[in-house]
Design a protein around this motif. Structure first.
Motif, short mmCIF file in Angstrom:
data_model
loop_
_atom_site.label_atom_id
_atom_site.label_comp_id
_atom_site.label_asym_id
_atom_site.label_seq_id
_atom_site.Cartn_x
_atom_site.Cartn_y
_atom_site.Cartn_z
N UNK A 204 63.24 81.69 124.00
CA UNK A 204 63.29 82.99 123.72
C UNK A 204 64.84 83.25 123.36
N UNK A 205 65.68 82.81 124.44
CA UNK A 205 67.03 82.96 124.30
C UNK A 205 67.67 82.43 123.14
N UNK A 206 67.13 81.24 122.65
CA UNK A 206 67.58 80.21 121.47
C UNK A 206 67.27 81.06 120.14
N UNK A 207 65.84 81.80 120.29
CA UNK A 207 65.38 82.41 118.82
C UNK A 207 66.53 83.65 118.69
N UNK A 208 67.12 84.12 119.84
CA UNK A 208 68.12 85.13 119.46
C UNK A 208 69.44 84.45 119.06
N UNK B 74 65.66 84.32 110.19
CA UNK B 74 64.67 85.32 109.61
C UNK B 74 63.55 84.23 109.19
N UNK B 75 62.29 84.77 109.94
CA UNK B 75 61.10 83.77 109.55
C UNK B 75 60.26 84.12 108.66
N UNK C 225 59.35 84.16 116.34
CA UNK C 225 58.57 84.52 117.46
C UNK C 225 57.92 83.22 117.86
N UNK C 226 57.68 82.17 117.06
CA UNK C 226 57.02 80.83 117.29
C UNK C 226 57.87 80.22 118.37
#
Ligand SMILES: *Cc1c(COP(=O)(O)O)cnc(C)c1O
Length: 461
Positions: free
Chosen positions: A93-97, A102-103, A346-347
Motif C-alpha cells: 500500500x505504501x508503494x502504491x502511493x 494511474x491504473x 489498488x491491486x
C-alpha cells in the motif's frame, strides 16, 4: 517552488523515515491500544496559510488526531466484518502511493498488467474459471453495484433495448429477487435507477436459516411469466454467515430467464479451505460475483474485486468514449470497466499479500478465524446470561442476552463491551431479536484474544 515543499523534497528520505517510525510504533502497539475511542474528536482548526512542512504536519497529526484513531486493524475489533492489513499488504500500500500510478489503462506502465495478474490469482483463489474476468473496485458495495449494472444491461439485451443509451426507464419495472440480501444491494438498486423497492424478498429456509428457499425462488420466478429478472444470491450473510445453495439456484436457469449475481463479499473466502469450500460450490456458474478484499484478504481499505462472464456488457455500461481515449478494442482498459476513470493501483497491496503468503497463508487465516469463532461460540453457550441466536456456521458469532434481550439492554451491553477497550462487537437484529455480532476476520487474532474477548463480554454483562 514553495519553500516548505522544496525543503521536504530535499529531506524526503528523513520524512519517510519519520512516517515509518510512527507506523512501526503504532503497529507494534496495535494489540494493546484501546479497540475503539468513544471520546469526542477535537474541534476543527483553520486552514493553514503558510504550511508547517511535512514534519510539522506529522507532529500535528500525532498530537491531535492519532490518539483518537481506533484499533480496528487489530485482533479484537469484531464489529461489522473488518479485516486488518497483513505486513506485506501494508508495504504494498505504501508503494502504491510512492509509485502513484494511474491504473486506468496501459499508458506507458506495466501497472495495469500487474492488476490483471492479481485479478487472475484471485479468480483462481475463489475457484472461478477463465470465463470470468474482473477488476478492482473500492469495496463490496461498489462491486455489487458494478455487477448489478451489468445485470441491468443484460435485461436490456433480453428485452431488445439498450439501457446504456436509453436509460433504465426503457426497461420498465425490474424484478430483483433475493433471500437475505445485504443492505448494499438496496443502495446499488437506488444508484442504478432500478429502485430500492424493486428488491423483493423471497422466503428463506425454515429452521434458523438465512439461506433462500430455492423452491420458493422457483415459484417467484414462475410468477413472472417469462419476464427476465435479476437474482441476488448470498454467499455469507452478515448475521449468521449462511449460504444460498448456489448450484441449485443456477440450475433454475434451465426453466427461468434471470441474471445470477452472487454477493460473496466475505463468504467467498470459504473457497480457500477444503473444509468449507462446498459452501460456495456453484459460484463459478454466477454471471457476476462480488468479493471484498479489505475484509478477509486483510489488505488495507479500500479494495474489492468484481467478476463477470459478460465483459461485453460491462464495456457497454462503463466505456468512456472520448476523442483521445477511443473506443475499446481487444482487451479493454480498466477505464472502460468500472465507475472510475482515473484510479489508484489498488491491486498492489493484494498482489504483495498473495505473493508473500500464497494460497496456504491466506487459507490459514480463514481457518484460524473460523476455529476462534467456534471457540467463542462455545464460551457464549457456557456463559450464564448469554445465548447463541444461531449456530456458528463460519466466522461470525451471533448471540444475545438469555433473558429479556430488548434493544435497549443489548445496545447497553455493546457499549459496555466497547467501554472496556478490550473488544468491539456490533448490535444487530436477527429474526426479530436484538443481538450482537462478533465477526472474526483479522489475521492477528489468536486464542489469547478469545480469552480477552470473552472476559470483556463477561465483565460487561
Ligand atoms: C461488507 C459487505 C458488503 C459491503 O461491503 P463494503 O466493503 O463495506 O462496501 C456487501 N455485502 C456483504 C455480504 C458484506 O458483508
Amino acid at each position: 517552488m514553495h519553500r516548505s515543499l522544496a525543503d521536504d523534497l530535499s529531506r524526503l528520505p528523513e520524512l519517510l523515515q519519520s512516517a515509518r517510525d510512527l507506523a512501526a510504533r503504532e503497529l507494534a502497539g496495535l494489540s494493546e491500544r484501546p479497540v475503539v475511542h468513544l471520546d469526542k474528536a477535537p474541534d476543527r482548526e483553520a486552514l493553514p496559510t503558510g504550511g508547517a512542512g511535512a514534519q510539522g504536519a506529522l507532529a500535528r497529526f500525532t498530537e491531535r488526531w492519532a490518539p483518537g484513531f481506533s484499533g480496528s486493524a487489530g485482533p479484537r475489533y469484531l464489529g461489522f466484518v473488518t479485516g486488518g492489513a497483513t505486513p506485506a499488504s501494508v508495504a504494498g500500500d505504501w508503494l502504491t502511493s510512492a509509485y502513484d500510478q494511474n491504473g486506468s489503462g496501459e499508458v506507458g506502465s506495466w501497472a495495469t498488467a500487474l492488476e490483471r495478474e492479481t485479478v487472475s490469482w484471485l479468480r483462481e483463489l475463489f475457484g472461478l474459471g477463465e470465463a470470468h474476468s474482473g477488476a478492482f473496485v473500492t469495496g463490496a458495495t461498489a462491486s455489487n453495484t458494478v455487477g448489478l449494472a451489468i445485470a441491468r444491461e443484460w435485461l436490456g439485451e433480453r428485452l431488445g433495448v439498450s439501457v446504456s443509451r436509453d436509460g433504465a426507464a426503457a426497461l420498465g419495472p425490474v424484478d430483483v429477487l433475493s433471500g437475505s440480501p445485504h443492505s448494499s444491494i438496496g443502495k446499488a438498486l437506488s444508484v442504478l435507477g432500478i429502485g430500492r423497492d424493486r428488491l423483493r424478498s423471497v422466503p428463506v429456509l425454515s429452521g434458523n436459516r438465512e439461506a433462500v428457499d430455492v423452491a420458493a425462488l422457483d415459484s417467484a420466478l414462475s410468477a413472472l411469466d417469462g419476464r427476465p429478472a435479476i437474482v441476488v444470491a448470498n454467499a455469507g450473510t452478515v448475521n449468521t454467515v449462511d449460504f444460498d445453495d448456489l448450484r441449485a439456484i443456477a440450475a433454475l436457469r434451465e426453466r427461468h430467464d434471470f441474471w445470477l449475481h452472487v454477493d460473496a463479499a466475505f463468504g467467498g473466502f470459504a473457497a480457500l479451505s477444503p473444509s468449507y469450500a462446498d459452501l460456495v460450490d456453484g459460484l463459478d456458474a454466477a454471471d457476476s460475483v462480488c468479493v471484498d478484499l479489505h475484509k478477509w484478504l486483510n489488505v488495507p481499505y479500500d479494495a474489492a474485486v468484481q467478476f463477470t462472464r459478460r465483459r461485453d456488457l460491462q464495456v457497454a455500461v462503463f466505456h468512456n468514449a472520448s476523442p483521445y481515449l477511443g473506443l475499446p478494442a481487444g482487451e479493454p482498459d480498466f477505464v472502460h470497466l468500472t465507475p472510475e476513470n482515473s484510479r489508484r493501483l489498488r491491486a498492489l497491496p493484494a498482489w504483495f499479500s498473495l505473493m508473500a503468503y500464497g494460497r496456504d497463508g491466506h487459507r490459514e487465516i480463514v481457518e484460524r478465524n473460523v476455529a476462534l469463532a467456534q471457540e467463542l461460540g462455545e464460551r457464549v453457550v457456557a456463559t450464564d446470561g448469554l445465548r447463541l441466536l444461531a449456530p456458528v456456521r463460519l466466522n461470525v458469532v451471533c448471540f444475545t442476552l438469555a433473558d429479556d434481550p430488548t434493544q435497549e439492554r443489548v445496545d447497553a451491553l455493546a457499549r459496555a463491551v466497547a467501554a472496556t477497550g478490550e473488544a468491539f462487537v456490533t448490535p444487530t437484529v436477527y429474526d426479530g431479536t436484538p443481538g450482537l455480532r462478533a465477526a472474526f476476520s483479522n489475521w492477528r487474532t489468536s486464542a489469547a484474544d478469545v480469552d480477552r474477548i470473552s472476559g470483556a463480554v463477561a465483565r460487561a454483562l
